[in-house]
Design an enzyme around this catalytic site. Structure first.
Site, PDB file in Angstrom:
ATOM      1  N   GLY A 194       0.643  -1.272  -0.444  1.00 20.53           N
ATOM      2  CA  GLY A 194      -0.318   0.132   0.307  1.00 20.53           C
ATOM      3  C   GLY A 194       0.553   1.235  -0.273  1.00 20.53           C
ATOM      4  O   GLY A 194       1.380   1.143  -0.699  1.00 20.53           O
ATOM      5  N   CYS A 195       0.208   1.983   0.431  1.00 22.40           N
ATOM      6  CA  CYS A 195       1.583   3.624   0.436  1.00 22.40           C
ATOM      7  C   CYS A 195       2.699   3.136   1.092  1.00 22.40           C
ATOM      8  O   CYS A 195       2.560   2.584   2.431  1.00 22.40           O
ATOM      9  CB  CYS A 195       0.061   4.634   1.399  1.00 22.40           C
ATOM     10  SG  CYS A 195       1.063   5.900   2.075  1.00 22.40           S
TER      11      CYS A 195
END
Length: 199
Positions: free
Chosen positions: A32-33
């Site tokens: 993810g981020c």
């Protein structure tokens, strides 16, 4: 005589390079981020450096804006430099799988797109085998409600992200995203992996 001296120098430098590789290895994860991922792995004892960047795509030297379109094929990743005498690759994998949802394809929470996919980029055959074994165990034991969809791919070119992405949480801890999204992950890390954290 001169050629013998040169051969000795080459041999010594090769030994030095080998010793350095034993003290310093790389691991690359997409979960993810990269702001969240970087903040977590920076806290682990034995981790020397964490860089946020992009990997696994088909565009040379992509920008953040390019990657955000989801058309370059890159994932947001972190490249972790660690000391295997202090933290093993298996331990990094454990933090990786327990710190995000590896059952959602191309998304983490509100972040949707191939750039947010769950992926391990392995740097050698041992890392590949360990990642595949761990993923199989997670699925065999039904550790999650759904199957783990994490991709396990050979490491390719890693592109370091722009400067403002590096060390993001430490520089922006009071921003809403950091307080609402990253801080709860840091608190979980404190509880689950307290023994592995830097003092």
């Amino acid at each position: 005589m001169k050629s013998i001296f040169i051969m000795i120098l080459v041999l010594l430098s090769a030994i030095g390079a080998d010793a350095q590789s034993k003290n310093s290895q790389k691991a690359t994860f997409g979960m993810g981020c990269f702001w969240c991922s970087e903040a977590l792995f920076q806290r682990l004892n034995g981790v020397k450096e964490v860089k946020s960047g992009y990997e696994g795509g088909n565009v040379t030297n992509p920008s953040y804006e390019d990657v955000c379109t989801g058309t370059t094929g890159h994932a947001e990743v972190i490249e972790v430099t660690y000391d295997p005498a202090k933290i093993k690759y298996e331990e990094l994998l454990e933090v990786f799988w327990k710190s995000h949802d590896p059952t959602t394809l191309n998304r983490q929470g509100a972040d949707v797109g191939t750039q947010y996919r769950s992926v391990v980029f392995y740097h050698n055959e041992e890392q590949k085998q360990l990642a595949e074994k761990y993923k199989k165990e997670l699925n065999d034991t039904k550790a999650f409600d759904k199957p783990v969809v994490t991709a396990i791919n050979k490491a390719s070119t890693f592109y370091v992200a722009e400067g403002y992405h590096q060390d993001y949480f430490n520089k922006n801890a009071n921003k809403p995203y950091c307080r609402l999204v990253i801080l709860p992950k840091m608190e979980k890390l404190e509880k689950v992996f307290k023994a592995k954290l830097k003092q």
